[in-house]
Scaffold this active site. Structure first.
Site, PDB file in Angstrom:
ATOM      1  CB  CYS A  71      34.673  46.959  37.143  1.00  0.00           C
ATOM      2  SG  CYS A  71      34.154  48.041  38.489  1.00  0.00           S
ATOM      3  CB  CYS A 184      34.504  43.717  44.175  1.00  0.00           C
ATOM      4  SG  CYS A 184      35.896  44.786  43.716  1.00  0.00           S
TER       5      CYS A 184
END
EC number: 5.1.1.3
Length: 265
Positions: A71, A184
């Site tokens: 992440c 992302c």
């Protein structure tokens, strides 16, 4: 080799996909922290706390050798503290692929799609400042609030998702952007939609393959043998649709809901 991987939801499974292509003998433990998703709309302090709790869970319950923060937002908020707290643990973070984007662009116009938290994060800003100072490029940065939720809810092909992407990508299409950084780990799951809206083949930069290569190199350096069975156990901190998981990773060895102990570090 025992590897813990976590993300705020299912996006980090795109990193696990990349791992499965090059890593053979590894036990992968994946935590989707869906209880707190999306991280991109939380404060850095909250994200750091979630990351510390999940890391402690991995070490206590699964005795991991390697931690992968799958992440961008959590990497920005937590990787420095985690490395200080666990110096013996191999920790690999995720960063937007600005450097490979600079290498691949022909038009010198680069788009960046990311969560709001990633774009304002110190780590991202430092990376952009260092690399863009060496290259004459124009960056078109776009925060994508709500996109993670659409993906998590299985709404990739919905009209709402298309309209969201159309609004964000229109300026990039009009300004001859030929390379887009997927900032992302969820966003590779809408890569086909991005190319459809951009109306041309794009260089879409996702760091999953780079993470896999980094893990392989570190494994060899530490003497882990890259052979045997690749196993994957997926865990979630809240209810999640396994049909969506199977669309990303068709086969896995176990799935369960977990409760990650909340501690004040």
């Amino acid at each position: 080799m025992r590897v813990g991987v976590f993300d705020s939801g299912l996006g980090g499974l795109t990193v696990v996909q990349a791992l499965s292509r090059v890593i053979k003998g590894a036990d992968i433990f994946y935590v989707a922290d869906t209880k707190h998703a999306p991280y991109g709309e939380k404060t850095p302090e909250q994200i750091l706390q979630y990351s510390l709790n999940i890391t402690a869970y991995f070490l206590d319950e699964h005795q991991i050798d390697v931690l992968i923060i799958a992440c961008n937002t959590a990497t920005s908020a937590a990787v420095k503290t985690l490395r200080e707290r666990y110096p013996e643990l191999i920790i690999i973070g995720t960063e937007p692929g600005i450097k490979p984007a600079l290498e691949q662009t022909r038009t010198k116009n680069i788009g960046v799609l990311a969560t709001p938290a990633t774009l304002v994060g110190e780590k991202y800003q430092d990376l952009v400042n260092v690399l863009s100072a060496k290259e004459e490029v124009t960056l078109y940065e776009q925060a994508c609030p709500g996109l993670v939720e659409q993906i998590e809810n299985g709404e990739i092909e919905s009209g709402k998702t298309h309209d969201m992407l159309e609004g964000w990508l229109h300026p990039m299409r009009e300004n001859d952007v030929d390379t887009i950084v997927l900032g992302c780990t969820h966003y590779p799951l809408v890569a086909h939609k991005i190319e459809e809206i951009m109306k041309r083949e794009m260089n879409l930069i996702h760091t999953g393959d780079a993470i896999a290569k980094r893990l392989l190199a570190l494994a060899e350096e530490k003497g882990y043998e890259n052979r045997g069975k690749f196993s994957l156990c997926i865990m979630s901190t809240a209810k999640i649709d396994q049909e969506i998981i199977k669309q990303i990773i068709p086969e896995y060895d176990c799935f369960k809901f977990i409760s990650v102990k909340t501690s004040n570090f």
